[in-house]
Design an enzyme around this catalytic site. Sequence first.
Site, PDB file in Angstrom:
ATOM      1  CG  HIS A   1      -2.452   0.852   1.596  1.00  0.00           C
ATOM      2  ND1 HIS A   1      -3.034   1.524   0.559  1.00  0.00           N
ATOM      3  CD2 HIS A   1      -1.613   2.102   2.015  1.00  0.00           C
ATOM      4  CE1 HIS A   1      -3.710   2.158   0.567  1.00  0.00           C
ATOM      5  NE2 HIS A   1      -3.412   2.905   2.118  1.00  0.00           N
TER       6      HIS A   1
ATOM      7  CG  HIS B   1     -10.143   3.961   3.153  1.00  0.00           C
ATOM      8  ND1 HIS B   1     -10.819   4.207   3.685  1.00  0.00           N
ATOM      9  CD2 HIS B   1      -9.063   3.929   2.984  1.00  0.00           C
ATOM     10  CE1 HIS B   1      -9.459   4.425   4.897  1.00  0.00           C
ATOM     11  NE2 HIS B   1      -8.705   4.059   4.003  1.00  0.00           N
TER      12      HIS B   1
END
Lengths: 233, 736
Positions: free
Chosen positions: B43, B89
């Site tokens: 990420h 998300h």
Amino acid sequence: MRFGIVVFPGSNCDADCYHVIDQVLGQPVEYIWHQEKSVRGFDALIIPGGFSYGDYLRTGAIARFSPVMQEVIEFAHRGGLVIGICNGFQILLEAGLLPGAMLRNDSLQFRCGPVNLRVKTRDSAFTRCFEPDEVITLPIAHGEGNYYCDDETLKELIEFDQIALTYCDERGEETPLSNPNGSTANIAGILNRGRNVLGMMPHPERMAEKLLGGEDGLRVFASMLRCFEEGCS
Amino acid sequence: MNAGKPWQEMGLTDDEYRQIVEIMGREPNRVELGMFAVMWSEHCGYKSSRPLLKYFPTSGPRVLQGPGENAGIVDIGDGQALVFKIESHNHPSAIEPYQGAATGVGGIVRDIFTMGARPIALLNSLRFGPLDDDWNRYLFSKVVAGIGDYGNCLGIPTVAGEVYFHPSYKDNPLVNAMCVGLVATDEIARAVAGEVGRPLLLVGARTGRDGIHGATFASEELSAESETRRPAVQVGDPFMEKLLLEACLELIKEDLAAGMQDLGAAGLTSSVAESASRGGRGAVIDVLKVPRREAGMTPYEVMLSESQERMLVVPREGAVKRIQEIFEKWGLEAAVIGHITDDGILRVMEGEEIAGEVPVKALTDLCPVYHRESSQPDYIAEKKNFDLSSIAEAGDYNRILRELLGIHSLSSKEWVYRQYDYQVQTNTVLVPGDADAAVLRIKGTTKGVAVTVDCNSRYCYLDPYQGGMMAVCEAARNLACTGARPLAVTNCLNFGNPEKPGVYWQMEQAIKGMAEAARVLNTPIVSGNVSLYNETRGGEAVLPTPVVGMVGLLPDVTRRVDMALKNEGDVLILLGENRDGIGGSEYLALVHGVEAGTLPEIDPAQESRLIELLLTLAERGKLKSCHDISEGGLAFCLAESCITGGIGAVVDITGLRGRLDGLLFGEGPSRAVASVSRSDVDTVLEMAEKGQVPAVVIGRVEGKRLRLVYGGRTLIDQDVNELSAIWRGAITWAMS
């Protein structure tokens, strides 16, 4: 005519109202920070929409304790023009300037979109530029706009012609289907007994320019200006 | 649990751990290891995607900031610029949909105002499993509520988006949020190297135990144990974010900050490392000076917390006092937690004790990069070779159109956007449902900005290269249909586990396709985000979903075009070359249960010619309406324009060649249907010819029914009000 826009932490329609007064209506306007202790020099006050104090506890419940609100209340009692829009309406209810209370929308969801409204009275500083029982279109955007009052209060609101706006269909009928949030008697906006304080859930500042879809909202502010120029307050 | 190898629990491989030991010259302690783990997560470190991202064109005459900052920036003239980015998300939303989605919005908004821009629009791109399932309905309703509540409270309009439903997303919904901000070009705030000795201010919310290892969690596949990861999901407070936004913009207006860095993934670790790394500095911070929400937090917890609504500020010289005054006005804390040093080390203190010492560059620059194995998965050839001629051409086209209008991926999204405040800030000229993109005016100018997000993941599944191209082309076409010139792209690359060669191949192909289209259309990719390890619990990757967010510019916003048919007698013109392909279409999936076939060809150069034509027509005020042809094909496009206009149309497609179901429902790209005044028809056709875009009159606006005729035979004849009820009601019915 000098407008003041009261700004709380969490207000978010303050700049929109400012734009309309300044750029469209062409009148002097200033922000009033919630910690101010005076509203001297203003001819009208706008309590704008948003989420004052995050709407924690209850919508408008904390904002009314801001220093400036005592001044707003006294200003209203002296006959000054006060308009509360959306969250501003909720604050006026919490501050006791208008009767009743606000509940969550009966859908339990936030609702944004255009609604038809019927102008129930022209006899106020905010509605004199409309025709009697005219059907207008304004947008709403709220999660807690379900106006509630007891039967006694409703009777008084009707008796004293304090209901300014109701939700209706395109023909002006106040049907359950045209009620976006479950409000008592389809109420969208009410006046105080003195007719110088208006609380309304729809956003007139969002419908004040042709580019944005219409000018029905502008006429609310234009009514205030006409009232001022004609010396009503 | 693996007590012997704590790094594995934090998502690091044995090999990565060896590298860390080598860099450090010793075994890292727990705090140091945790910092490496989050910074070296997929990420934060982009370790699988970085080799592929270099394919993207990232520069152009309007680009003021490409990838590498918090967001990309493009010049829109008059000393103004747009700052924008999209971010995922997904994993938090799978576990805690309301907070996951809400904090997704919060994070992307901070990225925008960190650069000094006032956020003017939010968009989102969402994917769920089908709505006939309770769990999917739960995720869908909570995600929408989370997005709405957060954006509404902030007073940023949510103006556009897309929602698709497909079984592949059942366990792993996709929640991508995009934010667009407006900034004066001379007020752009870029993070700069802090001078040695400069204090570091932590402002905004207090630090709690939420979101610890969120970045690591986002970098692994979801599993049955993911539920236990709930504490890795952050909790949002939009009111705090609103205060932080106003305070930070005030700071930038007064030019008080040398640098600002929001605390997102990897929290304090990342923001301090990023701030220090510019110019090769180091930093020392004392975790005891970090305002806490909870007592007894360890240095490890403080450094890895992903508590929301926090910002790290490096003040200009002597500005600390004024900064603290501004934050106090907004009721916010601003604590000095450390300062910039010259030794290149990020030193974490707990009072007098050293809790950890790591070279800054090791965190930010030495993250390993993996050139993963790539190979075309077996299904590709099989799907491509599917014999489309085995599909029956005949059918009840009336019924098919009605069914298409009721498909949740294609039907009206009013149930969604009526929960979003899309008008606050009073700039939204074309609101959701009006057109192929939302259009906002820029106050004080004649300009308008158009924004959209697009991706058809079924196309990307069947042919990721072409699907990637189509996503970029469709986004650009959507903007052009409103009259806006496409300027630049942000993207969110949602894929499965990149360690699987087939998934990596999908990603590689999609990226190359997007890059090619972006190059031809002159829409550089200026920001983006990668979300990998999106898989079902059975280990199947989600459909490859490279979402494209695009911004465009209208010189004169009064010339914007919506998709609603307007007046009786207006003439309908099909612009673009007709393509009848049904491969990969919604029609094929719905009616024949087949997700296969060769996709209709796409040529970005042809798309570019269509876009130029649309822009010229819009600028000259020739378009009464315009709507691009995409899912559901020509028939669906016409139905939507009838429904939104509340008026009918009579259309004769006799002149078009191809199989009938393809003409009606095929999804060939680079096409749009415009309605024009009768008196403008000749001019429009001439201009199309000059622009080398095929154009043909196919009908007129008339009555209250949509009628489609071929060779004297009526294929479709439907009451517009009835079509409208199906299209508008589909999701509402499913959700009630």
